[in-house]
Write a protein that holds these residues in place. Structure first.
Motif, PDB file in Angstrom:
ATOM      1  N   UNK A  98       5.746  -6.182 -23.141  1.00 51.41           N
ATOM      2  CA  UNK A  98       5.809  -5.039 -23.123  1.00 51.41           C
ATOM      3  C   UNK A  98       4.252  -4.187 -23.542  1.00 51.41           C
ATOM      4  N   UNK A  99       3.468  -5.072 -22.880  1.00 51.41           N
ATOM      5  CA  UNK A  99       1.900  -4.326 -22.801  1.00 51.41           C
ATOM      6  C   UNK A  99       1.949  -3.869 -21.601  1.00 51.41           C
ATOM      7  N   UNK A 100       1.490  -2.578 -21.661  1.00 43.52           N
ATOM      8  CA  UNK A 100       1.341  -1.648 -20.457  1.00 43.52           C
ATOM      9  C   UNK A 100       0.023  -2.074 -19.674  1.00 43.52           C
ATOM     10  N   UNK A 101       0.418  -2.353 -18.264  1.00 38.05           N
ATOM     11  CA  UNK A 101      -0.403  -2.928 -17.098  1.00 38.05           C
ATOM     12  C   UNK A 101      -0.670  -1.531 -16.253  1.00 38.05           C
ATOM     13  N   UNK A 102       0.230  -0.695 -15.999  1.00 43.45           N
ATOM     14  CA  UNK A 102      -0.223   0.283 -15.141  1.00 43.45           C
ATOM     15  C   UNK A 102       0.534   1.766 -15.544  1.00 43.45           C
ATOM     16  N   UNK A 103      -0.226   2.906 -15.245  1.00 40.99           N
ATOM     17  CA  UNK A 103       0.628   3.920 -15.407  1.00 40.99           C
ATOM     18  C   UNK A 103       0.226   5.062 -14.220  1.00 40.99           C
ATOM     19  N   UNK A 104       0.871   5.984 -13.880  1.00 40.07           N
ATOM     20  CA  UNK A 104       0.713   6.963 -12.889  1.00 40.07           C
ATOM     21  C   UNK A 104       0.096   8.178 -13.166  1.00 40.07           C
ATOM     22  N   UNK A 105      -0.401   8.925 -12.329  1.00 39.02           N
ATOM     23  CA  UNK A 105      -1.097  10.315 -12.829  1.00 39.02           C
ATOM     24  C   UNK A 105       0.111  11.284 -13.697  1.00 39.02           C
ATOM     25  N   UNK A 106       1.130  11.108 -13.122  1.00 40.01           N
ATOM     26  CA  UNK A 106       2.300  11.929 -13.877  1.00 40.01           C
ATOM     27  C   UNK A 106       2.352  11.492 -15.337  1.00 40.01           C
ATOM     28  N   UNK A 107       2.314  10.109 -15.641  1.00 45.44           N
ATOM     29  CA  UNK A 107       2.406   9.734 -17.032  1.00 45.44           C
ATOM     30  C   UNK A 107       1.314  10.306 -17.743  1.00 45.44           C
ATOM     31  N   UNK A 108       0.023  10.259 -17.028  1.00 50.38           N
ATOM     32  CA  UNK A 108      -1.111  10.747 -17.765  1.00 50.38           C
ATOM     33  C   UNK A 108      -1.098  12.323 -18.154  1.00 50.38           C
ATOM     34  N   UNK A 109      -0.600  12.963 -17.001  1.00 46.22           N
ATOM     35  CA  UNK A 109      -0.303  14.658 -17.245  1.00 46.22           C
ATOM     36  C   UNK A 109       0.890  14.795 -18.389  1.00 46.22           C
ATOM     37  N   UNK A 110       1.845  14.232 -18.368  1.00 46.55           N
ATOM     38  CA  UNK A 110       2.970  14.288 -19.430  1.00 46.55           C
ATOM     39  C   UNK A 110       2.444  13.869 -20.789  1.00 46.55           C
ATOM     40  N   UNK A 111       1.887  12.584 -20.961  1.00 46.53           N
ATOM     41  CA  UNK A 111       1.469  12.209 -22.167  1.00 46.53           C
ATOM     42  C   UNK A 111       0.210  12.749 -22.813  1.00 46.53           C
ATOM     43  N   UNK A 148       0.882  -1.251   0.071  1.00 49.57           N
ATOM     44  CA  UNK A 148       0.052  -0.068   0.125  1.00 49.57           C
ATOM     45  C   UNK A 148       0.833   1.270  -0.202  1.00 49.57           C
ATOM     46  N   UNK A 149       1.948   1.211   0.847  1.00 50.07           N
ATOM     47  CA  UNK A 149       2.727   2.445   0.959  1.00 50.07           C
ATOM     48  C   UNK A 149       3.647   2.622  -0.423  1.00 50.07           C
ATOM     49  N   UNK A 150       4.014   1.665  -1.061  1.00 50.38           N
ATOM     50  CA  UNK A 150       4.758   1.719  -2.155  1.00 50.38           C
ATOM     51  C   UNK A 150       3.820   2.029  -3.463  1.00 50.38           C
ATOM     52  N   UNK A 151       2.721   1.345  -3.239  1.00 49.56           N
ATOM     53  CA  UNK A 151       1.537   1.875  -4.303  1.00 49.56           C
ATOM     54  C   UNK A 151       1.318   3.251  -4.253  1.00 49.56           C
ATOM     55  N   UNK A 152       1.281   3.726  -3.093  1.00 48.51           N
ATOM     56  CA  UNK A 152       0.830   5.556  -2.949  1.00 48.51           C
ATOM     57  C   UNK A 152       1.967   6.097  -3.412  1.00 48.51           C
ATOM     58  N   UNK A 153       3.264   5.619  -3.222  1.00 47.31           N
ATOM     59  CA  UNK A 153       4.431   6.497  -3.580  1.00 47.31           C
ATOM     60  C   UNK A 153       4.678   6.533  -4.980  1.00 47.31           C
ATOM     61  N   UNK A 154       4.363   5.496  -5.784  1.00 48.79           N
ATOM     62  CA  UNK A 154       4.335   5.500  -7.129  1.00 48.79           C
ATOM     63  C   UNK A 154       3.267   6.383  -7.785  1.00 48.79           C
ATOM     64  N   UNK A 155       2.073   6.141  -7.398  1.00 53.80           N
ATOM     65  CA  UNK A 155       0.971   6.843  -7.700  1.00 53.80           C
ATOM     66  C   UNK A 155       1.213   8.386  -7.624  1.00 53.80           C
ATOM     67  N   UNK A 156       1.759   9.022  -6.462  1.00 55.38           N
ATOM     68  CA  UNK A 156       2.216  10.378  -6.366  1.00 55.38           C
ATOM     69  C   UNK A 156       3.367  10.782  -6.692  1.00 55.38           C
ATOM     70  N   UNK A 157       4.053   9.749  -7.502  1.00 54.30           N
ATOM     71  CA  UNK A 157       5.616  10.125  -7.749  1.00 54.30           C
ATOM     72  C   UNK A 157       5.560  11.485  -8.656  1.00 54.30           C
ATOM     73  N   UNK A 158       6.713  12.327  -8.471  1.00 57.42           N
ATOM     74  CA  UNK A 158       6.820  13.374  -9.448  1.00 57.42           C
ATOM     75  C   UNK A 158       7.232  13.000 -10.926  1.00 57.42           C
ATOM     76  N   UNK A 159       7.682  11.869 -11.182  1.00 59.48           N
ATOM     77  CA  UNK A 159       8.086  11.403 -12.246  1.00 59.48           C
ATOM     78  C   UNK A 159       7.060  10.341 -12.768  1.00 59.48           C
ATOM     79  N   UNK A 160       7.072  10.109 -14.505  1.00 59.99           N
ATOM     80  CA  UNK A 160       6.131   9.286 -14.883  1.00 59.99           C
ATOM     81  C   UNK A 160       6.518   7.664 -14.717  1.00 59.99           C
TER      82      UNK A 160
END
Length: 186
Positions: A158-171, A138-150
């Motif tokens: 190579x099939x995408x399984x997860x992206x964080x919010x920063x990926x959504x903002x950048x792309x 849970x802690x690691x998931x929260x850190x990845x979700x809130x990360x300042x990097x994509x």
């Protein structure tokens, strides 16, 4: 000297608690035991000692096994809870097991007591380890979700399984648009 064991007896008979303690000593434990027979006594005991096991009489005049089990659950502590009794209906036993009691032991035949306690302590440790692992995830998931990097995670093909919010903002792609697609889709 045997393995240390903190035992909370919820028991109205001092003699029964002493007989059970003797059985624990015979089984290789060095028990510290406390006996209570009311809800306030149980709450006080739960707040002052880290218990390894609770042995609870089924029938007591001032406090039922069901009330004791609910008190334990309300405390948020995960302590193996074994019901002991000289005579109890199977239906009552099953009901308490469904509510979260871990085992039932007949006071007249304590041959299973030591193996049952050893098993319940092992299982409690497995539950504790699982909770620690889940907390870490849970802690690691929260850190990845809130990360300042994509961050994006793919499976081995190579099939995408997860992206964080920063990926959504950048792309500019929503997670729903990216997940399940090949890494090179952008």
């Amino acid at each position: 000297m045997g393995k240390s064991l903190n035992v909370l007896f919820i028991e109205d008979s001092e003699e029964d608690a002493e007989l059970t303690t003797t059985e624990l000593i015979r089984g290789g434990f060095s028990p510290y035991a406390e006996r209570v027979e009311t809800r306030p006594g149980m709450l006080a005991a739960l707040s002052k000692t880290a218990w390894d096991i609770i042995l609870c009489d089924f029938r007591m005049p001032n406090f039922s096994a069901e009330d004791a089990l609910m008190t334990l659950k309300a405390s948020g502590q995960d302590i193996p809870f074994i019901i002991t009794s000289g005579a109890v209906d199977a239906e009552d036993t099953v009901s308490l097991l469904k509510q979260g009691a871990h085992d039932f032991m007949n006071k007249e035949a304590l041959a299973r007591l030591v193996p049952a306690i050893e098993r319940e302590i092992r299982e409690a440790d497995v539950r504790r380890q699982r909770r620690l692992a889940e907390d870490k995830v849970r802690i690691l998931s929260s850190a990845v979700q809130q990360s300042p990097v994509s961050v994006l995670i793919t499976d081995p093909r190579g099939v995408i399984e997860y992206v964080n919010r920063k990926f959504e903002q950048i792309t500019g792609y929503d997670a729903a648009d990216a997940i399940g697609r090949d890494l090179g889709f952008t």
